[in-house]
Design an enzyme around this catalytic site. Structure first.
Site, PDB file in Angstrom:
ATOM      1  N   CYS A   1     -25.309  28.635  47.593  1.00 14.04           N
ATOM      2  CA  CYS A   1     -25.736  29.342  47.693  1.00 14.04           C
ATOM      3  C   CYS A   1     -25.071  30.252  45.972  1.00 14.04           C
ATOM      4  O   CYS A   1     -25.528  31.090  45.735  1.00 14.04           O
ATOM      5  CB  CYS A   1     -24.964  30.631  48.562  1.00 14.04           C
ATOM      6  SG  CYS A   1     -26.545  31.397  49.282  1.00 14.04           S
TER       7      CYS A   1
ATOM      8  N   LYS B   1     -27.941  31.403  43.945  1.00 13.10           N
ATOM      9  CA  LYS B   1     -28.740  32.357  44.462  1.00 13.10           C
ATOM     10  C   LYS B   1     -28.879  32.942  43.209  1.00 13.10           C
ATOM     11  O   LYS B   1     -28.586  33.583  42.444  1.00 13.10           O
ATOM     12  CB  LYS B   1     -28.069  33.007  45.745  1.00 13.10           C
ATOM     13  CG  LYS B   1     -29.118  33.889  45.956  1.00 13.10           C
ATOM     14  CD  LYS B   1     -28.394  34.532  47.366  1.00 13.10           C
ATOM     15  CE  LYS B   1     -28.909  35.413  48.524  1.00 13.10           C
ATOM     16  NZ  LYS B   1     -28.396  35.873  49.605  1.00 13.10           N
TER      17      LYS B   1
ATOM     18  N   ASP C   1     -33.169  43.339  55.672  1.00 11.81           N
ATOM     19  CA  ASP C   1     -31.941  43.276  56.541  1.00 11.81           C
ATOM     20  C   ASP C   1     -32.008  41.372  56.581  1.00 11.81           C
ATOM     21  O   ASP C   1     -32.397  40.556  55.562  1.00 11.81           O
ATOM     22  CB  ASP C   1     -32.557  43.476  57.628  1.00 11.81           C
ATOM     23  CG  ASP C   1     -31.466  44.321  58.715  1.00 11.81           C
ATOM     24  OD1 ASP C   1     -29.757  43.688  58.474  1.00 11.81           O
ATOM     25  OD2 ASP C   1     -31.823  45.179  59.022  1.00 11.81           O
ATOM     26  N   ASP C   2     -31.018  41.258  57.266  1.00  8.55           N
ATOM     27  CA  ASP C   2     -31.135  39.663  57.313  1.00  8.55           C
ATOM     28  C   ASP C   2     -31.985  38.657  57.215  1.00  8.55           C
ATOM     29  O   ASP C   2     -32.085  37.402  56.823  1.00  8.55           O
ATOM     30  CB  ASP C   2     -29.321  38.728  57.758  1.00  8.55           C
ATOM     31  CG  ASP C   2     -28.492  38.927  57.080  1.00  8.55           C
ATOM     32  OD1 ASP C   2     -28.138  39.023  56.763  1.00  8.55           O
ATOM     33  OD2 ASP C   2     -27.549  39.905  58.559  1.00  8.55           O
TER      34      ASP C   2
ATOM     35  N   ASP D   1     -34.895  30.509  53.823  1.00  6.16           N
ATOM     36  CA  ASP D   1     -33.541  29.450  52.871  1.00  6.16           C
ATOM     37  C   ASP D   1     -33.512  28.455  52.403  1.00  6.16           C
ATOM     38  O   ASP D   1     -34.200  27.572  53.538  1.00  6.16           O
ATOM     39  CB  ASP D   1     -32.435  29.586  53.705  1.00  6.16           C
ATOM     40  CG  ASP D   1     -31.344  30.963  52.678  1.00  6.16           C
ATOM     41  OD1 ASP D   1     -31.249  30.486  51.570  1.00  6.16           O
ATOM     42  OD2 ASP D   1     -30.362  31.720  53.726  1.00  6.16           O
TER      43      ASP D   1
ATOM     44  N   HIS E   1     -43.060  20.733  55.061  1.00  4.37           N
ATOM     45  CA  HIS E   1     -44.076  20.648  53.248  1.00  4.37           C
ATOM     46  C   HIS E   1     -42.680  19.858  52.191  1.00  4.37           C
ATOM     47  O   HIS E   1     -41.383  19.903  52.756  1.00  4.37           O
ATOM     48  CB  HIS E   1     -43.937  21.721  52.432  1.00  4.37           C
ATOM     49  CG  HIS E   1     -45.268  21.480  51.846  1.00  4.37           C
ATOM     50  ND1 HIS E   1     -46.105  20.800  51.827  1.00  4.37           N
ATOM     51  CD2 HIS E   1     -44.690  21.883  50.049  1.00  4.37           C
ATOM     52  CE1 HIS E   1     -46.326  20.265  50.394  1.00  4.37           C
ATOM     53  NE2 HIS E   1     -45.524  20.740  49.402  1.00  4.37           N
ATOM     54  N   SER E   2     -43.072  19.389  51.829  1.00  5.85           N
ATOM     55  CA  SER E   2     -42.193  18.056  51.328  1.00  5.85           C
ATOM     56  C   SER E   2     -43.259  17.904  49.958  1.00  5.85           C
ATOM     57  O   SER E   2     -43.983  18.551  49.240  1.00  5.85           O
ATOM     58  CB  SER E   2     -42.214  16.456  51.526  1.00  5.85           C
ATOM     59  OG  SER E   2     -42.928  15.710  51.977  1.00  5.85           O
TER      60      SER E   2
END
Length: 727
Positions: free
Chosen positions: A399, A402, A429-430, A446, A520-521
């Site tokens: 993180c 970010k 919000d989350d 995320d 997805h890759s």
């Protein structure tokens, strides 16, 4: 320049002295196209030469430990903190105790030996083996801390190692003010076999002068909680029993199918085993061309040959032969700052020999203090402003990578408000909230830039991190979609990495009650793992709704961003073993948070997970949504072990300055390292909940009983969104 893609796997099994030196050399002279992995159950490995000095109290624990995590960072290697338990030679896989096997093209084994008493009843429960060294050092420290006035020590094994550790034990305990009774048991007719007459006489004289009793021709028949039963049913009282009874091979080697000699791996002059794809070095190897006793000096001198031959086997080239010396200088410390030397039968003893040994040992450990950096020359010409970006701190993973809050707010301001009637809430919000039948569905996404080369570990943490937003809303996880960016590498290695990621993620989501339904890759510059997750709830818990008088509960300690940044920097920190700090941090990040969130959701008026914006940033979001202020007690905020010391040493995540800039103007804040950690970005962090004061103590007790180190860190008060922090 972009790193060249790996096409071969080299796995180093064990963090012994030879492998440590190979990793050090690899960092300075890497072989392009090779992914190096070191497998060891511990993040640090002890240096045998300093162990007696540590037992005697001359060296602190961190002075004798090689930090494998820092060393691997220098070598560009991935670390897998697990124990090898076998090798599938046909499939070329190393079998591990706690996770699926890992593939190798070439492997090397340097796992040392054991010195326990496997045939003696009670030994496993009541005795301590000198090897592996790490466990012995920990048990000894705990025993010394008991401060017994008349401690009774029994050392089983009267060779040079047993006698040396007996003298070290006696010296340390007398230095602590105790009057120890130390006894050495030797099953043979005479102690110190293998030493010259001069050194033997000197050491026996030292034992006598130190009041250490030596019993020869004596065998330990059984170890009990408070003593040793000897042959003839005699009993010797003991508070601490140490086994130094010779070299024993690791048991799992017998199942490898490799050629063994008395359980040790047979190698030739090139250190190659009977399987051309497997090398071995150190005490676990038997030199068929030149048998030698088990001693660390041979592992150290094997290292340059092993390094050369591993690279030759991977890239093609002529191998070197290892020719061990016939005899070697043995420097045996005598508890205090004196030593006895043994070579060619001569008798030498005195303080000057201890100083010589001390210089040798410190010089060896100095190789693992600071590692030479690989300088990258900047371009000769560049656009204005590029030098400013290049001169900054390297981008963190997790993180810590970010986008800063300021830039994110600007971008989100351009997103139009939701228009669909089934969208209850969007950005802010989350997780987004949608109507779904008679209930609600939450939706979040995320992803994390990898901070470890262990793809399986990274996938587990990324999955738990993504689940945090669903849990924080009080929802039950439903399904997940994976988004994976794989680095360039050989196709079979790429397929293996994707399999590791998906299998690890599936384990995490399945345990949380969710299904992985696709994803997805793509291929990119580095490993990045993300998940889109949905959850179901009858009601959701947002960031708003908290009231003045509510208590703030934090379920996990802070510091992961600082710890990961310090690991990336790779610099030593006095008094800390960074590898152990990192291992503790990773262990916390792998702990699921669903149970804690479920407990909190029974009473929480507002809740969020603490992630990229740090505790201060996420608390301010809650305050803004709830229309109140907060008082925070800094000394009540839990921290990960080592985090405050690392912050005090100047380590911080690359995102921390932006977090401080965004939050500090709305805070009363003391100075210091502890306060700085309020802005530390967390990966797979804990939950911050505002709960009614009357429910707080019961919730805390339940959280702590379930293993969560939750803490009451403050309360909400009337006022505009503002955090008052008291030291």
């Amino acid at each position: 320049m972009q790193a060249l893609p790996p096409v071969r796997d080299l796995v180093l099994i064990g963090g012994g002295h030879a492998h440590a030196l190979v990793l050090r050399q690899w960092g300075m002279r890497p072989l392009a196209g090779v992914r190096v992995t070191v497998v060891d159950p511990n993040p640090v490995a002890p240096y045998t030469g300093m162990l007696p000095g540590h037992i005697a109290g001359h060296y602190a624990r961190e002075e004798m430990m090689i930090d494998l995590v820092r060393l691997a960072r220098h070598a560009g290697a991935r670390v897998i903190l697990d124990r090898a338990v076998g090798i599938d030679r046909q499939a070329r896989r190393v079998l591990l105790a706690g996770r699926p096997p890992i593939a190798y093209d070439l492997a090397s084994i340097d796992i040392g030996i054991a010195s326990g008493l496997p045939g003696v009843p009670g030994a496993a429960e009541h005795a301590v083996a000198a090897k592996p060294l790490g466990a012995y050092a920990e048990r000894w420290a705990a025993f010394v801390a008991r401060r017994l006035p008349r401690p009774r020590i029994v050392v089983v094994g009267g060779g040079a190692g047993g006698v040396e550790l007996a003298m070290a034990s006696a010296h340390r305990l007398r230095g602590e003010g105790a009057e120890p009774e130390v006894t050495v048991l030797e099953s043979g007719p005479a102690a110190l076999p293998g030493l010259g007459d001069g050194a033997r006489r000197a050491l026996l004289g030292r034992l006598e002068r130190m009041g250490i009793r030596l019993l020869t021709g004596t065998t330990a028949e059984r170890i009990e909680v408070d003593g040793v039963v000897l042959d003839g049913n005699r009993r010797l009282p003991a508070d601490f029993v140490l086994s130094v009874a010779g070299a024993q091979p690791q048991g799992w080697l017998a199942g490898t199918g490799l050629q063994l000699h008395d359980g040790f791996i047979v190698v030739g002059p090139t250190l190659r085993s009977s399987d051309p794809a497997i090398f071995a070095a150190g005490d676990c190897a038997h030199l068929a061309h030149a048998p030698r006793p088990k001693a660390g000096v041979f592992a150290v001198r094997e290292a340059p040959v092993l390094f050369h031959n591993l690279q030759a086997a991977l890239a093609g080239g002529r191998m070197h032969a290892y020719r061990p010396q016939r005899d070697y200088l043995k420097l045996i410390s005598c508890g205090g700052r004196a030593a006895v030397a043994d070579k060619f039968g001569l008798r030498l003893e005195g303080a000057w020999l201890w100083r010589w040994k001390d210089r040798i040992d410190r010089a060896f450990m100095e190789k693992f203090r600071d590692y030479p950096g690989m300088a990258v020359a900047p371009p000769s010409r560049m656009a204005e402003g590029l030098d400013e970006i290049l001169s900054g701190q390297p981008l963190c993973g997790g993180c810590g990578a970010k986008l800063a809050a300021g830039g994110l707010e600007v971008a989100l301001a351009e997103v139009p408000a939701p228009r669909r009637p089934d969208v209850v809430s969007g950005p802010g919000d989350d997780a987004a909230v949608l109507r779904s039948g008679s209930g609600l569905q939450v939706l979040t996404t995320d992803h994390l830039r990898a901070f470890t080369q262990d793809a399986r570990l990274m996938a587990s943490i990324a999955a738990l991190h993504a689940l945090g937003d669903v849990w924080a809303m009080g929802a039950a996880p439903q399904v997940a979609l994976a988004q994976v960016i794989l680095p360039r590498m050989a196709p079979r290695m790429q397929a293996g990495m994707l399999s590791e990621v998906m299998a690890s993620a599936a384990e995490v989501f399945s345990a949380a009650g969710a299904d992985v339904v696709g994803g997805h890759s793509s291929v990119g510059a580095e490993l990045t793992i993300g998940f889109t997750v949905t959850g179901l709830a009858e009601r959701v818990i947002g960031k708003g709704g908290a009231r003045p008088g509510d208590v703030l509960i934090l379920t996990r300690p802070l510091g992961s961003g600082t710890i990961l940044a310090a690991e990336m920097a790779g610099r030593p920190v006095p008094g800390l073993l960074l590898g152990e700090v990192v291992a503790g941090c990773l262990a916390q990040m792998q702990r699921p948070g669903g149970a804690a969130a479920q407990l909190l959701s029974t009473a929480a008026r507002a809740m969020t997970d603490v992630t990229g914006f740090g505790l201060a940033g996420h608390l301010l979001e809650m305050l803004a949504a709830s229309g109140c202020a907060a008082r925070l007690r800094l000394d009540a905020v839990p921290l990960l072990p080592g985090a405050e010391a690392l912050a005090a040493a100047g380590h911080a995540s690359s995102l921390a300055p932006a977090n401080r800039a965004a939050a500090a103007p709305r805070m009363d804040l003391p100075e210091g390292a502890r306060a700085a950690l309020l802005f530390d970005p967390q990966t797979a962090g804990g939950f911050l909940a505002a709960v009614p004061a009357e429910a707080a103590e019961a919730l805390l007790a339940r959280l702590q009983a379930s293993g969560d180190p939750a803490a009451r860190i403050g309360e909400l008060v009337e006022g505009r969104p503002w955090i008052s922090v008291s030291a």
